[in-house]
Each structure stands twice: as C-alpha cells, then as structure tokens.
Scaffold this motif. Structure first.
Motif, PDB file in Angstrom:
ATOM      1  N   ARG A  65      42.517  38.617  40.346  1.00 41.28           N
ATOM      2  CA  ARG A  65      43.848  38.952  39.840  1.00 41.28           C
ATOM      3  C   ARG A  65      44.032  38.524  38.399  1.00 41.28           C
ATOM      4  N   GLU A 115      41.991  35.128  43.690  1.00 44.17           N
ATOM      5  CA  GLU A 115      42.730  34.566  42.559  1.00 44.17           C
ATOM      6  C   GLU A 115      42.040  34.902  41.235  1.00 44.17           C
ATOM      7  N   ARG A 170      39.887  47.194  42.428  1.00 44.30           N
ATOM      8  CA  ARG A 170      40.906  47.231  43.470  1.00 44.30           C
ATOM      9  C   ARG A 170      40.252  47.227  44.854  1.00 44.30           C
ATOM     10  N   GLU A 198      41.871  41.187  36.505  1.00 45.47           N
ATOM     11  CA  GLU A 198      42.412  42.547  36.632  1.00 45.47           C
ATOM     12  C   GLU A 198      43.904  42.459  36.968  1.00 45.47           C
ATOM     13  N   LEU A 231      45.950  44.211  39.794  1.00 39.18           N
ATOM     14  CA  LEU A 231      45.774  43.895  41.206  1.00 39.18           C
ATOM     15  C   LEU A 231      46.896  43.014  41.730  1.00 39.18           C
ATOM     16  N   ARG A 232      47.726  42.510  40.858  1.00 38.45           N
ATOM     17  CA  ARG A 232      48.806  41.634  41.317  1.00 38.45           C
ATOM     18  C   ARG A 232      49.844  42.385  42.112  1.00 38.45           C
ATOM     19  N   GLY A 273      39.444  43.733  45.629  1.00 38.63           N
ATOM     20  CA  GLY A 273      40.666  43.019  45.990  1.00 38.63           C
ATOM     21  C   GLY A 273      41.103  43.320  47.414  1.00 38.63           C
TER      22      GLY A 273
END
Length: 486
Positions: free
Chosen positions: A479, A476, A410, A482, A485-486, A413
C-alpha cells in the motif's frame, strides 16, 4: 444459388452458433468481470469512467458503474442468449418472428458492447470486437419463414475475410519465421495457454511444421478470396477455413476466436451444402419483408463507408491488428500472431505465512487454471471459454517487471487480503482462504520437456528461474508502494 431464399438453413445454423458463443461470453462476464473490472476489481470500473468519455467508449456501465448493474447485464445476456439458442423467435406467428428476433439480437449487442468497452485491458482482444461486429449484423438477418437478406450474409463473409486475410498479412509483415516457415517450431510451446495436445503438436517432425506453416499462408491469404465465389467454391473455401480453425482448436486455447471464425464461415455455404451434413431440411420460405430489405441495404452502405479505414490499414505496411476504428465496433481490423515469441516466460506468484522472510522461508505457489505453474501438470483444455486473467499474465511475463501492468500490484494486494472474488479466478489457493503475510512473484523460462525427459520424469515442462518479478511484500508495504491499493 445466389438468392436469399436459398439461405434459410444457413441463417438458422449461423444464429444458433452465434447465440451459443454469446451465451458463453456472458457466462464468462458473469463470473469474471466484477473481480477483474468491477467496482473493486483489478482495474476498477471507475478507472474506465474517469479515463474516457461516453462517446469514446459507450457502455451501460458508464451510466451505472456498479457491480449490481454488471451482474444484471451479464445474467440478462445469459437468459436472452439461451432464448436465441432455442430459436424462440421462430416459435412466434409469422409477422412477429423477425421483429422479435431483431429486438433480441439488438439487446444482446448492446449488452455485450457494454462489457467490451468497459472491460479495459481484460477485454482488449480481437475476438471481443469480432463478436460485437458479428452480433450487430445478426440483428438484420430476420427469423421465421422469411428469407434472410442476402446482403447481410455477404457482410458476414466480409467480416470473415478481414479476419483471415488480415491475419495472413500481419504474419508476412511481422516476423521472419513466417517467411522462412519456422514459426510453428515455437508456436505450440509459447502460445498463451497450451492445451493437452500442444505438447504432442510441438514434437511433430520439422517437415510437418514447414508444411503447416505454408498451409497457414494458403488458408489465410488465398482461400479468403473464394468466400465470395459462386457455389460450390464458396462452400469449399468455408470448409477449408473450418478445418483450419478446427486444427487450431485441437492444439491450443484461444478462447472463442476459432469457434467464432467457424460460425462466420457458415454463410459461405448454401442450404443445399448444409443440408448434406445437418439433420434438418429448410422449410418453404417466404419473401424477405420489405422493411428488412431496406434496413439491410442501409446497413450495407454504413459498413462500406466504415470499411475504408480498416481496409487501408489491412493493406498498409504499418498494419495494426485487432483494432476498432469506431466506438461501436461495427467494422474492425483483425489479425493474430504477427510475431511469435521464441521463449516462454511465466510469472509464478507465491505466498507465505512467515512473519519474517529468511533464506528458509517456505513459499507456496498460487495455481492459475491455464498457466503451467507446476511442471508436472498436463496443460488443460479451457477453450472456448476465456481465462482473462491467465491471458494477461502471459502478456505480463514478457516484461521483466510489472510496471506496465498496474493491475498486477492490485492482484498481489487481493491475494494478501485473501479476497474471495479474486481467489475464485484461480485454480487453487494454497492457503485455503487464510491470509498470507507476504507474497512475491518469480519469473521463469519454461520449455516443453523432450519425449525422453517426459518418459523419465513424467513432467510436461522444464523451467529455470530468470529473475524476481516482484520481491517479497506485505500488504502494508504494498500500500505504501502503490497508493491506489488503499
């Protein structure tokens, strides 16, 4: 010397010190809790709500899991702590001072317990439980001219004893280097966040390291029994503890662990001992209110009952350290550095704006406030503040992959999204708020430079790459790997 009316100054000094630490802790929560464990944090607060019951880890944020509630609680804690630092309850007419003090300390305890129980991994430190336990006992000390209940001062000494003696036992049981007196050969180099003097302490003679390791055992295993002795032995034990913790503060960054231990050592003194070093004299005191004496006895009975499991654990061959045995963190077990790492590993997070990754890609490192990313940067002084993300990066670097640390993905991200709240936790954003196209994480082994190397290069650290922690990844790709993370 054993009567409560000779401890007014002790109470006053203890309350000011603890209130300062509360103030600091709430400031840290105000700036760090939301990006770490808020609604869209690295460990979202909904993970806490979904993962445990309220009975297991009670918190106001279980009932209101929002960033707004977190902000209100943190800044309320700051304001109330400042009132206690300024001794506001002591300004009130006699008869109101103690109830007002109890109310203030009770609210502070509830607020901080909420952060400690909801903060997940980022609040999984022994000093969180110690602050909760100490803050709970502070509710029953009273204020104004009334003398403090002496039994509460004894309970605070019991917290200090478990902190120090537990740390001593876990060391003897946990690592051979504590028994052969060589642990300090590694400690200053491999501790979570070194400070400006750590490099110099590391290069002290070997004989000094043997002596200080032996001294550590004396202060943690023998001195604590004197906390409960008559004066002046109790005060001398407290002074030894304060000196020991002062050395740790000079040579490392351990958040407010050392400062809180120093505050807990204040009840080992008497007013006479403190008056010799503080520019304030205790006023004439009144007797302790009967209701406060009764409450203090009830609390003492509660603490004795809750102490059974922590005491058994402390004496057990399978001793756990830094563990809460009840959801309110009323009586806990403590300990530090049961084992000392011999090598220092660091994860360096880097980013690039290149659309395609090639051998010629230029990678720019993100700099964290307390991490030795740049070998030429002098280790900073950050304690008694607490860099929670930096501490967790130290733990994460011990493993060759981040799979046991879901917050790390995360974090990547958030960096790819140039999230402002996350970037605020860092010392430097190499992209000045712009989004990188890819990030990666590289694992290094760091060691201090020798005095000769530092004279030649000016660097504090030398490092060698030992592996790839996370390969180049775009938002991209991350996501897909993981889904959370969306």
């Amino acid at each position: 010397m054993w009567f409560g009316d000779e401890y007014w100054l002790v109470r006053f000094a203890f309350q000011r010190g603890l209130a300062l630490l509360y103030l600091l802790a709430f400031l840290v929560a105000a700036y760090q809790f939301r990006p770490l464990a808020g609604e869209d944090g690295l460990l979202p607060i909904e993970w806490y709500v979904d993962g445990v019951s309220f009975r297991e880890r009670p918190s106001l944020f279980y009932l209101v899991p929002t960033d707004r509630a977190i902000g209100i609680a943190a800044w309320s804690g700051v304001a109330l702590s400042a009132m206690v630092v300024l001794a506001v309850p002591y300004w009130l007419p006699e008869g109101y001072a103690t109830p007002a003090s109890m109310l203030l300390w009770a609210v502070l305890w509830v607020l901080y317990l909420s952060f400690a129980n909801a903060g997940q991994t980022f609040y999984g430190y022994g000093w969180e439980s110690m602050l909760c336990e100490t803050g709970f006992l502070a509710i029953f000390l009273g204020a104004g001219s009334a003398a403090p209940p002496f039994v509460v001062l004894l309970l605070l000494q019991w917290v200090l004893f478990r902190n120090m003696f537990g740390a001593g036992l876990i060391k003897l049981r946990g690592d051979d280097c504590w028994r052969d007196l060589t642990c300090m050969d590694y400690h200053y180099e491999t501790q979570p966040i070194p400070n400006p003097l750590s490099w110099y302490a590391h290069h002290l003679p070997d004989r000094f390291h043997r002596i200080e390791t032996f001294g550590n055992h004396v202060v943690e295993l023998l001195i604590p029994f004197l906390y409960f002795a008559p004066q002046p032995l109790s005060a001398l034990a407290g002074a030894a503890t304060i000196g020991f913790q002062g050395w740790l503060m000079l040579t490392g960054n351990f958040a407010w662990l050392n400062a809180l231990t120093i505050v807990l050592a204040i009840p080992t003194f008497s007013d006479g001992a403190l008056a010799a070093v503080l520019p304030i004299a205790a006023p004439a005191t009144a007797s302790t209110p009967l209701y406060l004496e009764v409450l203090a006895v009830i609390v003492a009975v509660l603490v004795v009952g809750l102490s059974v499991r922590p005491a058994r654990n402390m004496l057990s061959e399978t001793q756990l350290m830094n563990t809460a045995f009840d959801p309110l963190h009323l009586v806990n077990t403590y300990g530090a550095f049961g084992s000392v790492t011999r090598d220092r590993y660091e994860v360096v997070v880097e980013g690039t704006t290149d659309e395609e990754i090639t051998a010629d890609t230029e990678w720019r490192p993100y700099r964290f406030e307390g991490k030795p990313t740049d070998p030429g940067r002098r280790p900073p002084q950050v304690a008694p503040s607490h860099l929670r993300l930096d501490w967790q990066l130290w733990f994460a670097a011990m493993s060759p992959t981040p799979r046991r640390h879901p917050w790390f993905f995360r974090l990547l991200g958030k960096l790819l999204e140039a999230d402002e709240d996350t970037l605020a936790l860092l010392a430097d954003d190499p992209f000045d708020g712009e989004r990188p196209t890819h990030v990666r994480a590289v694992r290094y082994r760091y060691r201090y430079t020798t005095p000769e190397e530092r004279d030649e290069t000016g660097r504090w650290w030398s490092r060698e790459r030992v592996g790839t922690y996370v390969g180049p990844v775009s938002i991209e790709e991350l996501r897909i790997r993981e889904p959370q993370l969306r």
